[in-house]
Design a protein around this motif. Structure first.
Motif, PDB file in Angstrom:
ATOM      1  N   LYS A  85      37.544  48.873  52.512  1.00 15.94           N
ATOM      2  CA  LYS A  85      36.451  47.853  53.467  1.00 15.94           C
ATOM      3  C   LYS A  85      35.456  47.511  52.661  1.00 15.94           C
ATOM      4  CE  LYS A  85      38.275  49.058  57.883  1.00 15.94           C
ATOM      5  NZ  LYS A  85      39.376  49.723  57.331  1.00 15.94           N
ATOM      6  N   ALA A  86      35.596  47.297  51.062  1.00 13.53           N
ATOM      7  CA  ALA A  86      34.598  47.288  50.373  1.00 13.53           C
ATOM      8  C   ALA A  86      33.959  45.788  50.736  1.00 13.53           C
ATOM      9  CB  ALA A  86      34.761  47.334  48.898  1.00 13.53           C
ATOM     10  N   ASP A  87      32.579  45.556  50.497  1.00 12.38           N
ATOM     11  CA  ASP A  87      31.925  44.088  50.948  1.00 12.38           C
ATOM     12  C   ASP A  87      31.576  43.453  49.413  1.00 12.38           C
ATOM     13  OD1 ASP A  87      31.450  44.053  53.611  1.00 12.38           O
ATOM     14  OD2 ASP A  87      30.457  46.259  53.039  1.00 12.38           O
ATOM     15  N   ILE A  88      31.441  44.442  48.434  1.00 14.73           N
ATOM     16  CA  ILE A  88      30.759  43.910  47.283  1.00 14.73           C
ATOM     17  C   ILE A  88      31.707  44.714  45.794  1.00 14.73           C
ATOM     18  CG2 ILE A  88      29.021  43.761  45.406  1.00 14.73           C
ATOM     19  CD1 ILE A  88      27.267  43.780  47.819  1.00 14.73           C
ATOM     20  N   LEU A  89      32.327  43.920  44.888  1.00 14.77           N
ATOM     21  CA  LEU A  89      32.913  44.532  43.951  1.00 14.77           C
ATOM     22  C   LEU A  89      31.841  44.315  42.514  1.00 14.77           C
ATOM     23  CD1 LEU A  89      34.890  46.100  41.885  1.00 14.77           C
ATOM     24  CD2 LEU A  89      35.986  43.646  41.674  1.00 14.77           C
ATOM     25  N   GLY A  90      31.361  45.388  42.080  1.00 12.52           N
ATOM     26  CA  GLY A  90      30.052  45.077  41.085  1.00 12.52           C
ATOM     27  C   GLY A  90      30.661  45.824  39.780  1.00 12.52           C
ATOM     28  N   MET A  91      30.287  45.160  38.857  1.00 11.27           N
ATOM     29  CA  MET A  91      30.807  45.785  37.438  1.00 11.27           C
ATOM     30  C   MET A  91      29.603  45.144  36.349  1.00 11.27           C
ATOM     31  SD  MET A  91      33.745  47.136  37.796  1.00 11.27           S
ATOM     32  CE  MET A  91      34.220  47.328  35.954  1.00 11.27           C
ATOM     33  N   GLY A  92      29.505  45.781  35.206  1.00  2.00           N
ATOM     34  CA  GLY A  92      28.707  45.269  34.240  1.00  2.00           C
ATOM     35  C   GLY A  92      29.207  43.947  33.695  1.00  2.00           C
ATOM     36  N   SER A  93      28.180  43.378  32.940  1.00  3.28           N
ATOM     37  CA  SER A  93      28.372  42.001  32.610  1.00  3.28           C
ATOM     38  C   SER A  93      29.581  41.959  31.479  1.00  3.28           C
ATOM     39  CB  SER A  93      26.987  41.532  32.136  1.00  3.28           C
ATOM     40  OG  SER A  93      26.568  42.239  31.012  1.00  3.28           O
ATOM     41  N   ASP A  94      30.015  43.092  30.661  1.00  7.71           N
ATOM     42  CA  ASP A  94      30.937  42.802  29.504  1.00  7.71           C
ATOM     43  C   ASP A  94      32.239  42.532  30.441  1.00  7.71           C
ATOM     44  OD1 ASP A  94      32.102  46.099  29.665  1.00  7.71           O
ATOM     45  OD2 ASP A  94      30.324  45.606  30.617  1.00  7.71           O
ATOM     46  N   TRP A  95      32.222  42.564  31.786  1.00  9.41           N
ATOM     47  CA  TRP A  95      33.564  42.022  32.673  1.00  9.41           C
ATOM     48  C   TRP A  95      33.459  40.819  33.549  1.00  9.41           C
ATOM     49  CZ3 TRP A  95      38.010  44.703  32.247  1.00  9.41           C
ATOM     50  CH2 TRP A  95      37.970  45.734  31.343  1.00  9.41           C
ATOM     51  N   THR A  96      32.315  39.908  33.128  1.00  8.84           N
ATOM     52  CA  THR A  96      32.100  38.771  33.543  1.00  8.84           C
ATOM     53  C   THR A  96      33.062  38.076  33.788  1.00  8.84           C
ATOM     54  OG1 THR A  96      29.557  38.652  33.122  1.00  8.84           O
ATOM     55  CG2 THR A  96      30.547  36.868  33.739  1.00  8.84           C
ATOM     56  N   ASN A  97      33.525  37.339  35.182  1.00 13.88           N
ATOM     57  CA  ASN A  97      34.644  36.569  35.575  1.00 13.88           C
ATOM     58  C   ASN A  97      35.754  37.325  35.404  1.00 13.88           C
ATOM     59  OD1 ASN A  97      32.747  34.390  33.523  1.00 13.88           O
ATOM     60  ND2 ASN A  97      33.032  34.031  36.037  1.00 13.88           N
ATOM     61  N   LYS A  98      36.025  38.531  35.106  1.00 17.65           N
ATOM     62  CA  LYS A  98      37.376  39.273  34.838  1.00 17.65           C
ATOM     63  C   LYS A  98      37.922  39.560  36.274  1.00 17.65           C
ATOM     64  CE  LYS A  98      37.798  39.389  30.169  1.00 17.65           C
ATOM     65  NZ  LYS A  98      36.552  38.770  29.918  1.00 17.65           N
ATOM     66  N   PHE A  99      36.957  39.699  36.922  1.00 15.58           N
ATOM     67  CA  PHE A  99      37.728  39.894  38.505  1.00 15.58           C
ATOM     68  C   PHE A  99      37.242  39.068  39.675  1.00 15.58           C
ATOM     69  CE2 PHE A  99      39.040  43.664  36.452  1.00 15.58           C
ATOM     70  CZ  PHE A  99      37.978  44.397  36.016  1.00 15.58           C
ATOM     71  N   ASP A 100      37.041  37.796  39.170  1.00 14.69           N
ATOM     72  CA  ASP A 100      36.681  36.570  40.160  1.00 14.69           C
ATOM     73  C   ASP A 100      37.921  36.497  41.193  1.00 14.69           C
ATOM     74  OD1 ASP A 100      34.582  34.800  38.031  1.00 14.69           O
ATOM     75  OD2 ASP A 100      34.401  36.559  38.781  1.00 14.69           O
ATOM     76  N   GLU A 101      39.189  36.613  40.834  1.00 11.81           N
ATOM     77  CA  GLU A 101      40.029  36.339  41.788  1.00 11.81           C
ATOM     78  C   GLU A 101      40.194  37.156  42.913  1.00 11.81           C
ATOM     79  OE1 GLU A 101      40.814  37.901  38.972  1.00 11.81           O
ATOM     80  OE2 GLU A 101      41.975  39.978  39.801  1.00 11.81           O
TER      81      GLU A 101
END
Ligand code: C2G
Length: 129
Positions: A85-101
């Motif tokens: 039940k995660a509200d936020i998925l957070g990653m470092g900027s080398d992953w920018t846009n990679k998990f937007d789906e």
């Protein structure tokens, strides 16, 4: 409680990891971390110095992390986000846009990487000693 989730190998734990986890934990009440298994590391073309168990123990020792689980595939994020039940998925900027789906089931954020440090660089510098 607001749940934040993130993923990574976190090998040779360093301040870049600490600063990301610190910022991610500040976005919610709990921070859950999917640590890449040794087999998933191989899929990522990575070979970590520390085993999954050691990397898990190090992450669990930090004040920022509330739960550590195994990341074994690229595809498990959606079911993890639902399971935890995660509200936020957070990653470092080398992953920018990679998990937007995944932004149909949670907020997806990318935070700036810490400059001048990486596990790869640490390994390179150590190999030159
Ligand atoms: N990171 C950072 N600053 C650094 C180094 C890493 O902010 N100087 C962040 C990365 O952006 C990542 C996290 O720390 O969000 C973990 O980094 P890695 O262990 O290199 O993780 P990675 O191999 O990118 O795994 O499914 C996602 C992958 O498992 C992510």
């Amino acid at each position: 409680p607001k749940i934040v989730i993130t993923y990574g190998t976190f090998d040779l734990f360093h301040v870049g990891h600490v600063r990301l986890l610190r910022r991610l934990s500040a976005l919610g009440d709990k921070l859950y971390v999917g640590i890449s298994s040794d087999s998933f590391n191989a899929l990522k073309g990575k070979k970590s110095f520390y085993s999954y168990e050691e990397r898990k123990e190090i992450l669990e020792s930090t004040q920022y992390v509330d739960l550590v689980f195994s990341e074994d595939t690229w595809e498990q994020k959606r079911s993890d986000i639902e399971k935890y039940k995660a509200d936020i998925l957070g990653m470092g900027s080398d992953w920018t846009n990679k998990f937007d789906e995944l932004n149909d089931i949670c907020e997806v954020v990318y935070l700036p990487r810490t400059e001048e440090i990486s596990t790869t660089d640490i390994k390179k510098m150590l190999s030159k000693i």
